[in-house]
Design a protein around this motif. Structure first.
Motif, PDB file in Angstrom:
ATOM      1  N   THR A 199      56.532  25.984   3.612  1.00  0.00           N
ATOM      2  CA  THR A 199      57.322  25.192   2.662  1.00  0.00           C
ATOM      3  C   THR A 199      57.189  25.758   1.250  1.00  0.00           C
ATOM      4  O   THR A 199      58.181  25.840   0.508  1.00  0.00           O
ATOM      5  CB  THR A 199      56.864  23.724   2.706  1.00  0.00           C
ATOM      6  OG1 THR A 199      57.066  23.217   4.034  1.00  0.00           O
ATOM      7  CG2 THR A 199      57.646  22.867   1.727  1.00  0.00           C
ATOM      8  N   GLU A 249      61.207  12.745  -4.901  1.00  0.00           N
ATOM      9  CA  GLU A 249      61.681  11.525  -4.256  1.00  0.00           C
ATOM     10  C   GLU A 249      61.425  10.288  -5.102  1.00  0.00           C
ATOM     11  O   GLU A 249      62.173   9.306  -5.034  1.00  0.00           O
ATOM     12  CB  GLU A 249      61.018  11.371  -2.882  1.00  0.00           C
ATOM     13  CG  GLU A 249      61.498  12.372  -1.853  1.00  0.00           C
ATOM     14  CD  GLU A 249      61.089  11.982  -0.451  1.00  0.00           C
ATOM     15  OE1 GLU A 249      61.896  11.293   0.220  1.00  0.00           O
ATOM     16  OE2 GLU A 249      59.976  12.339  -0.034  1.00  0.00           O
ATOM     17  N   THR A 307      60.981  18.180  -1.218  1.00  0.00           N
ATOM     18  CA  THR A 307      59.971  18.335  -0.169  1.00  0.00           C
ATOM     19  C   THR A 307      59.299  16.993   0.096  1.00  0.00           C
ATOM     20  O   THR A 307      59.320  16.088  -0.741  1.00  0.00           O
ATOM     21  CB  THR A 307      58.895  19.368  -0.548  1.00  0.00           C
ATOM     22  OG1 THR A 307      58.136  18.884  -1.657  1.00  0.00           O
ATOM     23  CG2 THR A 307      59.528  20.707  -0.900  1.00  0.00           C
ATOM     24  N   ARG A 308      58.702  16.877   1.272  1.00  0.00           N
ATOM     25  CA  ARG A 308      57.890  15.704   1.606  1.00  0.00           C
ATOM     26  C   ARG A 308      56.630  16.190   2.307  1.00  0.00           C
ATOM     27  O   ARG A 308      56.700  17.055   3.202  1.00  0.00           O
ATOM     28  CB  ARG A 308      58.673  14.737   2.492  1.00  0.00           C
ATOM     29  CG  ARG A 308      57.893  13.461   2.842  1.00  0.00           C
ATOM     30  CD  ARG A 308      58.716  12.468   3.639  1.00  0.00           C
ATOM     31  NE  ARG A 308      59.690  11.753   2.806  1.00  0.00           N
ATOM     32  CZ  ARG A 308      60.404  10.708   3.235  1.00  0.00           C
ATOM     33  NH1 ARG A 308      60.257  10.276   4.483  1.00  0.00           N
ATOM     34  NH2 ARG A 308      61.272  10.124   2.432  1.00  0.00           N
ATOM     35  N   ASN A 309      55.500  15.669   1.876  1.00  0.00           N
ATOM     36  CA  ASN A 309      54.194  16.009   2.451  1.00  0.00           C
ATOM     37  C   ASN A 309      53.837  17.487   2.251  1.00  0.00           C
ATOM     38  O   ASN A 309      52.909  17.986   2.877  1.00  0.00           O
ATOM     39  CB  ASN A 309      54.143  15.657   3.950  1.00  0.00           C
ATOM     40  CG  ASN A 309      52.745  15.786   4.538  1.00  0.00           C
ATOM     41  OD1 ASN A 309      51.785  15.273   3.978  1.00  0.00           O
ATOM     42  ND2 ASN A 309      52.629  16.494   5.653  1.00  0.00           N
ATOM     43  N   SER A 332      57.520  19.667   4.724  1.00  0.00           N
ATOM     44  CA  SER A 332      58.927  19.558   5.130  1.00  0.00           C
ATOM     45  C   SER A 332      59.801  19.725   3.895  1.00  0.00           C
ATOM     46  O   SER A 332      59.409  19.337   2.789  1.00  0.00           O
ATOM     47  CB  SER A 332      59.207  18.198   5.781  1.00  0.00           C
ATOM     48  OG  SER A 332      58.491  18.056   6.992  1.00  0.00           O
ATOM     49  N   THR A 360      61.636  20.549   9.056  1.00  0.00           N
ATOM     50  CA  THR A 360      60.687  19.447   9.136  1.00  0.00           C
ATOM     51  C   THR A 360      59.438  19.834   9.918  1.00  0.00           C
ATOM     52  O   THR A 360      59.453  20.732  10.760  1.00  0.00           O
ATOM     53  CB  THR A 360      61.334  18.214   9.790  1.00  0.00           C
ATOM     54  OG1 THR A 360      62.021  18.608  10.989  1.00  0.00           O
ATOM     55  CG2 THR A 360      62.321  17.562   8.844  1.00  0.00           C
ATOM     56  N   CYS A 377      57.441  12.814   7.751  1.00  0.00           N
ATOM     57  CA  CYS A 377      58.114  14.054   7.364  1.00  0.00           C
ATOM     58  C   CYS A 377      58.685  14.798   8.567  1.00  0.00           C
ATOM     59  O   CYS A 377      59.123  15.940   8.445  1.00  0.00           O
ATOM     60  CB  CYS A 377      57.165  14.956   6.584  1.00  0.00           C
ATOM     61  SG  CYS A 377      55.667  15.409   7.481  1.00  0.00           S
ATOM     62  N   PHE A 409      63.073  11.061   6.693  1.00  0.00           N
ATOM     63  CA  PHE A 409      63.255  11.987   5.579  1.00  0.00           C
ATOM     64  C   PHE A 409      64.711  12.406   5.376  1.00  0.00           C
ATOM     65  O   PHE A 409      65.288  12.250   4.297  1.00  0.00           O
ATOM     66  CB  PHE A 409      62.361  13.215   5.790  1.00  0.00           C
ATOM     67  CG  PHE A 409      62.342  14.203   4.650  1.00  0.00           C
ATOM     68  CD1 PHE A 409      62.526  13.799   3.327  1.00  0.00           C
ATOM     69  CD2 PHE A 409      62.121  15.555   4.898  1.00  0.00           C
ATOM     70  CE1 PHE A 409      62.495  14.711   2.280  1.00  0.00           C
ATOM     71  CE2 PHE A 409      62.081  16.475   3.868  1.00  0.00           C
ATOM     72  CZ  PHE A 409      62.276  16.054   2.555  1.00  0.00           C
TER      73      PHE A 409
END
Length: 436
Positions: free
Chosen positions: A24, A41, A56-58, A61, A267, A278, A284
């Protein structure tokens, strides 16, 4: 991107991405270099027509998208989906194991690992560490030891005379890597602190709170074969698709931003079912799409004018195990990407999405193959059916032919990835998908 540069860039991407966190981060760097703006976010989003964004998430992802126009309910999306994770060995929370004169690491199997391929490999450690700084903040940092610091030695055949007749590896007792002899003092948290200080000179550490660390093979990704026709690397499933999708988004056909909104979603946690905050079976993607198109009716309109290409690897016919394939659906390496079909919806392909992909590939002059698992064997699955079921988008499952899927080192074709990139680059610009 030209073919001469494509595989070199691919090899560099694979080498710099030993974990989903690093993959990522690698994609984030490539997007920023191309002028994409990072969204958070927790912030309010203000999107511009002609914009390029990612979120991005975490840290594992990522979703990136372009908005050449904002009436997305009239245009739909051209989506490409992949996953950032790969089967591996992950360190347990209390990972330090001392036994029989050796310092070892307790590990947990992540995903469907071909365990025996991890024996006798030069292993390193990478991942994310969460810590408390001396000023009281809790922060996370990525680490990569890079050097080979661990190994899981095989058992000599003299002590296992039936080894060549087939043997299993016990994941609790027989896959623990050796770090060093017990005559050396060893404390895992001190080792991690030293690595953090080596990578982040200005980081003031009070204590390490937790970590998500994985082992990986340090042997570099490479072009192999008499004519360099194969890519051999760890984590081709599915960083190969992440890279191809990223290049299609960054370098669309004729090097112009598509007239249709395009989106890349990569993801985490696909190898263990995708059910996480995620993962593809989490919120997500839908969270992002509904922020872009908040009107419920327009959102549904947008989905029905969209298409998702779910890109994951496909099983190439192995010449030593040809009986494992249906002979009419046996893809070959370097003969083009594979449309994956399953009557029980383990893949999300239908006749319409397959036809659209075939037409685009023909426009680019690339062959298309087809895979259906033998009727007497179980079929794997992908993010395709999950994503299609979550947001209602028409979907096709495709993949690049691969040997040794879920081995510590997999094999794919050096021409297939570039061909898929060219097809997906055209897909992102496709004005009309189906005529109703």
């Amino acid at each position: 991107m030209e073919y001469s540069n494509f595989n070199d860039t691919l090899l560099s991407f694979l080498q710099s991405s030993p974990t989903p966190f690093h993959a990522t981060a690698s994609m984030r760097s490539a997007l920023v270099a191309k002028g994409f703006v990072e969204l958070l976010e927790e912030d309010n989003w203000v999107l511009d027509e002609g914009g390029k964004y990612f979120v991005t998430r975490n840290e594992s992802s990522l979703i990136a998208f372009t908005t050449p126009q904002l009436d997305i309910n009239q245009t739909g999306w051209r989506m490409i989906g992949a996953h950032t994770d790969s089967p591996c060995l992950k360190l347990k929370p209390n990972a330090q194991v001392d036994r029989f004169g050796y310092h070892q690491l307790g590990v947990e199997v992540y995903g469907g690992v071909l365990l025996h391929t991890w024996l006798d490999r030069d292993l390193s450690i990478a991942g994310r560490i969460t810590l408390k700084t001396t000023d009281g903040n809790i922060v996370s940092r990525l680490v990569d030891f890079k050097d080979p610091i661990a190994v899981v030695p095989n058992l000599a055949i003299h002590l296992n005379r039936t080894a060549n007749e087939g043997f299993s590896v016990n994941p609790q007792e027989e896959i623990l890597p050796i770090l060093c002899g017990a005559e050396n003092e060893f404390d895992l948290h001190e080792l991690l602190k030293a690595q953090l200080k080596a990578q982040y000179a200005d980081l003031s550490i009070e204590k390490i709170l937790d970590f998500e660390l994985s082992l990986y093979d340090t042997q570099p990704a490479a072009l192999v074969g008499l004519h360099k026709e194969y890519i051999c690397s760890a984590r081709l499933d599915n960083l190969l698709s992440c890279f191809v999708g990223l290049q299609a988004l960054l370098n669309p056909k004729d090097d112009q931003i598509t007239a249709r909104p395009s989106l890349l979603v990569c993801t985490d946690h696909e190898e263990i079912g995708s059910l996480s905050a995620c993962g593809a079976n989490g919120p997500f993607l839908e969270d992002v799409l509904r922020r872009i198109t908040p009107n419920p009716e327009q959102y549904v309109q947008a989905m029905q004018r969209s298409m998702l290409v779910s890109a994951d690897n496909a099983h190439a016919l192995h010449p030593n195990y040809a009986a494992k394939h249906d002979k009419n659906h046996a893809p070959a390496i370097n003969k083009g990407a594979v449309i994956k079909v399953n009557a029980n919806q383990r893949y999300a392909t239908n006749s319409e999405t397959a036809s659209i992909y075939r037409d685009i590939a023909a426009e680019e002059g690339y062959d298309v193959q087809c895979f259906v698992v033998r009727s007497d064997m179980a079929c794997g699955s992908t993010i395709g059916p999950i994503t299609s079921g979550e947001i209602g988008v028409p979907t096709i499952d495709i993949g690049l032919p691969t040997f040794g899927m879920h081995s510590i080192r997999e094999l794919a074709g050096s021409r297939d990835a570039y061909g898929l990139y060219k097809v997906l680059a055209r897909f992102t610009q496709r004005e009309t998908l189906m005529t109703r």
